[in-house]
Design an enzyme around this catalytic site. Structure first.
Site, PDB file in Angstrom:
ATOM      1  N   THR A  18       0.975  -0.981 -10.871  1.00  0.00           N
ATOM      2  CA  THR A  18       0.819  -0.412  -9.531  1.00  0.00           C
ATOM      3  C   THR A  18      -0.269  -1.152  -8.739  1.00  0.00           C
ATOM      4  O   THR A  18      -0.040  -1.616  -7.617  1.00  0.00           O
ATOM      5  CB  THR A  18       0.440   1.083  -9.635  1.00  0.00           C
ATOM      6  OG1 THR A  18       1.449   1.739 -10.391  1.00  0.00           O
ATOM      7  CG2 THR A  18       0.335   1.729  -8.263  1.00  0.00           C
ATOM      8  N   LYS A 111     -12.026   2.988 -14.692  1.00  0.00           N
ATOM      9  CA  LYS A 111     -13.118   3.977 -14.824  1.00  0.00           C
ATOM     10  C   LYS A 111     -13.235   4.532 -16.235  1.00  0.00           C
ATOM     11  O   LYS A 111     -14.329   4.863 -16.685  1.00  0.00           O
ATOM     12  CB  LYS A 111     -12.940   5.121 -13.822  1.00  0.00           C
ATOM     13  CG  LYS A 111     -11.622   5.866 -13.923  1.00  0.00           C
ATOM     14  CD  LYS A 111     -10.624   5.300 -12.979  1.00  0.00           C
ATOM     15  CE  LYS A 111      -9.255   5.899 -13.149  1.00  0.00           C
ATOM     16  NZ  LYS A 111      -8.348   5.524 -12.085  1.00  0.00           N
ATOM     17  N   GLU A 135     -15.651  -1.129  -7.522  1.00  0.00           N
ATOM     18  CA  GLU A 135     -15.436  -0.225  -6.382  1.00  0.00           C
ATOM     19  C   GLU A 135     -14.145   0.575  -6.544  1.00  0.00           C
ATOM     20  O   GLU A 135     -14.086   1.768  -6.225  1.00  0.00           O
ATOM     21  CB  GLU A 135     -15.377  -1.051  -5.080  1.00  0.00           C
ATOM     22  CG  GLU A 135     -15.234  -0.237  -3.830  1.00  0.00           C
ATOM     23  CD  GLU A 135     -16.446   0.652  -3.549  1.00  0.00           C
ATOM     24  OE1 GLU A 135     -17.501   0.112  -3.194  1.00  0.00           O
ATOM     25  OE2 GLU A 135     -16.323   1.884  -3.699  1.00  0.00           O
ATOM     26  N   VAL A 138     -13.520   4.238  -8.619  1.00  0.00           N
ATOM     27  CA  VAL A 138     -13.805   5.606  -8.147  1.00  0.00           C
ATOM     28  C   VAL A 138     -13.188   5.797  -6.773  1.00  0.00           C
ATOM     29  O   VAL A 138     -13.531   5.090  -5.819  1.00  0.00           O
ATOM     30  CB  VAL A 138     -15.318   5.879  -8.036  1.00  0.00           C
ATOM     31  CG1 VAL A 138     -15.557   7.338  -7.666  1.00  0.00           C
ATOM     32  CG2 VAL A 138     -16.039   5.537  -9.308  1.00  0.00           C
ATOM     33  N   ILE A 142     -11.780   4.425  -1.042  1.00  0.00           N
ATOM     34  CA  ILE A 142     -13.041   4.903  -0.447  1.00  0.00           C
ATOM     35  C   ILE A 142     -14.224   4.077  -0.971  1.00  0.00           C
ATOM     36  O   ILE A 142     -14.406   3.961  -2.182  1.00  0.00           O
ATOM     37  CB  ILE A 142     -13.285   6.394  -0.792  1.00  0.00           C
ATOM     38  CG1 ILE A 142     -12.134   7.257  -0.270  1.00  0.00           C
ATOM     39  CG2 ILE A 142     -14.612   6.876  -0.226  1.00  0.00           C
ATOM     40  CD1 ILE A 142     -12.223   8.718  -0.705  1.00  0.00           C
ATOM     41  N   GLY A 193       3.438   6.921  -8.190  1.00  0.00           N
ATOM     42  CA  GLY A 193       2.499   5.918  -8.724  1.00  0.00           C
ATOM     43  C   GLY A 193       1.046   6.361  -8.678  1.00  0.00           C
ATOM     44  O   GLY A 193       0.144   5.545  -8.841  1.00  0.00           O
ATOM     45  N   GLU A 196      -2.076   8.286 -13.835  1.00  0.00           N
ATOM     46  CA  GLU A 196      -2.414   7.290 -14.845  1.00  0.00           C
ATOM     47  C   GLU A 196      -1.210   7.111 -15.768  1.00  0.00           C
ATOM     48  O   GLU A 196      -0.342   7.979 -15.853  1.00  0.00           O
ATOM     49  CB  GLU A 196      -3.616   7.764 -15.666  1.00  0.00           C
ATOM     50  CG  GLU A 196      -4.888   7.882 -14.866  1.00  0.00           C
ATOM     51  CD  GLU A 196      -5.329   6.557 -14.264  1.00  0.00           C
ATOM     52  OE1 GLU A 196      -5.446   5.563 -14.982  1.00  0.00           O
ATOM     53  OE2 GLU A 196      -5.548   6.521 -13.043  1.00  0.00           O
ATOM     54  N   ASP A 207      -9.799  12.061 -15.969  1.00  0.00           N
ATOM     55  CA  ASP A 207      -9.936  10.945 -15.016  1.00  0.00           C
ATOM     56  C   ASP A 207     -11.047  11.254 -14.006  1.00  0.00           C
ATOM     57  O   ASP A 207     -11.887  10.395 -13.708  1.00  0.00           O
ATOM     58  CB  ASP A 207      -8.591  10.710 -14.310  1.00  0.00           C
ATOM     59  CG  ASP A 207      -8.685   9.606 -13.277  1.00  0.00           C
ATOM     60  OD1 ASP A 207      -8.740   8.434 -13.666  1.00  0.00           O
ATOM     61  OD2 ASP A 207      -8.731   9.933 -12.068  1.00  0.00           O
ATOM     62  N   LYS A 211     -14.769   9.285 -13.449  1.00  0.00           N
ATOM     63  CA  LYS A 211     -15.311   8.872 -12.139  1.00  0.00           C
ATOM     64  C   LYS A 211     -16.669   9.537 -11.899  1.00  0.00           C
ATOM     65  O   LYS A 211     -17.593   8.912 -11.366  1.00  0.00           O
ATOM     66  CB  LYS A 211     -14.323   9.235 -11.028  1.00  0.00           C
ATOM     67  CG  LYS A 211     -13.024   8.436 -11.136  1.00  0.00           C
ATOM     68  CD  LYS A 211     -11.957   9.005 -10.218  1.00  0.00           C
ATOM     69  CE  LYS A 211     -10.645   8.264 -10.393  1.00  0.00           C
ATOM     70  NZ  LYS A 211      -9.503   8.965  -9.806  1.00  0.00           N
TER      71      LYS A 211
END
Ligand code: NAP
Ligand code: HSE
Length: 433
Positions: A18, A111, A135, A138, A142, A193, A196, A207, A211
């Protein structure tokens, strides 16, 4: 725009799923724009996958080599940055470790790996003076890692909380708005998509926990071991509780939060009731949102796409481009200490907040009085209560919204009521934000 005259930045990409396919697309669609900002061409030299024969959406340049051998990325002296988008904590650790050992910068969206084994990898990156950038790991698109590491670096972070898992938020949004059941909503999230490869990570809250551990390091400069973080997922959230929450004016969201309480860190991932007046309550679908309060900056809210190929690739490319421009030792963790000190952790049961409790009880005289007495004895004060009769079954849900009380006291109430003959499990308990 023609190619820039200087030598190109060459990437070895591990993973063409993905996010990897999103990266290929973004590199293609914005090549001129990216070159203008970095001053160099960015070339995808080699791509590592598991299965060479698998049909793929990604349109690779004819010069890009597809391989199943990690060494083709790590040993190749022409590759400047290894971009790890495979996921998992085994092969991905080996790849990143050997890439750093071989003197290559690394960009990753992983992560799970950084939450579990980040300190080892950051130590190696630091020893080698290399970038280990994350970056995309997480909240997808954003730019929260950069914001905490650089833009808010002068602030003591008072609190940080938010919706950190797009799949869980998508599922809860569909359950709330469309009345879908949990499984139907999960299948839709997977088809889009967002989930995980192993969706239990999303729905069990892990998950979001991965993060949150990364965010705690960035915000507080402390290492909060993943194994000590209290984590609850959304698999037990039912349409019934969503409807009760709505009656009180709340929506149920999976929230990751951390705050400093008397010098210690109170943190965790829980399904929580969020009041409709809060901006977080209106975060829909796979969007993520993070509220950060700095002692100087005051509160601010970051909102955006937390998952998906292109949004995540946007964050990956930001790291790649920063390393492509950097002429100094990269700032990976945001702090000079290595390793970061261990967090002083507030026991989760000592946390004080408001609570939503649903008991399923026999519909007979004295039940409400018995429950209220236990709550009174434990110092848990009732704010609102609702009972919905059901003449068919003889059992009724009684729902309480409480004033702020320690989690420990509420657990004692639930245990005591659990011993009463009128109770039919399960009892449901959520924290209120
Ligand atoms: P994905 O769709 O499952 O793709 C994984 C890719 O890695 C596949 O191309 C796979 O090869 C390759 N791969 C996996 N194990 C490998 C191995 N041992 N050796 C070689 N190749 C291997 O995963 P994804 O959703 O893109 O996620 C990638 C990473 O980004 C994960 O760490 C995830 O947590 C993170 N992330 C994902 C999202 C998102 O929205 N999906 C958002 C933020 C972060 P084959 O194609 O040959 O099977
Ligand atoms: N599975 C993750 C999510 C992808 O749903 O948020 C982004 O990290």
């Amino acid at each position: 725009m023609k190619s820039a005259g200087v030598f190109p930045l060459r990437l070895g990409l591990a993973g063409l799923g993905t996010v990897g396919a999103g990266l290929v697309r973004l590199l293609d669609q914005n090549a001129d724009w990216i070159r203008r900002r970095v001053g160099r061409d960015i070339v995808l030299k080699t791509v590592l996958v598991r299965d060479l024969a698998k049909p793929r959406d990604a349109r690779l340049d004819p010069d890009t080599v597809l391989t199943t051998r990690p060494a083709d990325l790590v040993v190749d002296p022409d590759i400047d940055i290894v971009v790890e988008l495979m996921g998992g904590t085994g092969a991905a650790f080996d790849l990143i470790h050997s890439a750093l050992a071989a003197g290559k910068h690394v960009v990753t969206a992983n992560k799970a790996l950084l939450a579990e084994r980040g300190p080892e990898l950051f130590a190696l990156a630091r020893a080698k003076g290399l970038g280990l950038s994350y970056e995309a790991s997480v909240a997808g698109a954003i730019p929260i890692v950069q914001a905490l590491k650089e833009s808010l670096a002068a602030n003591r972070i008072v609190s940080l909380l938010g919706i950190l898992n797009g799949t869980a938020n998508y599922i809860l949004t569909k359950m709330t708005g469309k009345g879908l059941d949990f499984r139907e909503a999960l299948h839709k999230a997977q088809a889009k998509g967002y989930a995980e490869a192993d969706p239990t990570l999303d729905i069990e809250g892990l998950d979001a926990a991965h993060k949150l551990v990364l965010l705690i390091r960035l915000a507080y400069g402390e290492n909060y071991p993943l194994a000590r973080l209290p984590v609850e997922g959304i698999t037990s959230v039912t349409p019934l509780d969503i409807r009760f929450a709505a009656e009180f004016g709340y929506t149920i969201k999976l929230i990751g939060q951390v705050k400093r309480v008397d010098g210690r860190l109170e943190a965790g991932v829980f399904p929580m009731l969020v009041h409709g007046d809060y901006l977080l309550a209106s975060v829909q679908g796979a969007f993520n949102a993070i509220r950060v309060e700095g002692d100087a900056s005051g509160p601010m809210l970051f909102h955006g796409k937390g998952a998906g190929g292109l949004p995540t690739a946007s964050a990956v490319m930001a790291d790649v481009m920063a390393l492509g421009r950097a002429g100094h030792c990269p700032n990976n963790t945001g702090f000079l200490e290595d390793p970061l000190p261990e967090a002083d952790i507030l026991d989760s049961d000592e946390a004080v907040c408001r609570h939503f409790i649903r008991f399923n009880v026999e519909d007979r005289a004295g039940v409400m009085a018995a429950i209220s007495r236990v709550m009174g004895e434990e110092g848990v004060s009732i704010f609102q209560a609702v009972q919905k009769g059901d003449p068919e079954t003889g059992f009724v849900p009684i729902v309480f919204l409480t004033h702020a009380a320690p989690v420990r006291a509420v657990r004692r109430v639930i245990e005591a009521v659990g011993r009463m003959s009128f109770l039919r499990p399960p009892t449901v308990h959520y924290r209120v934000l």
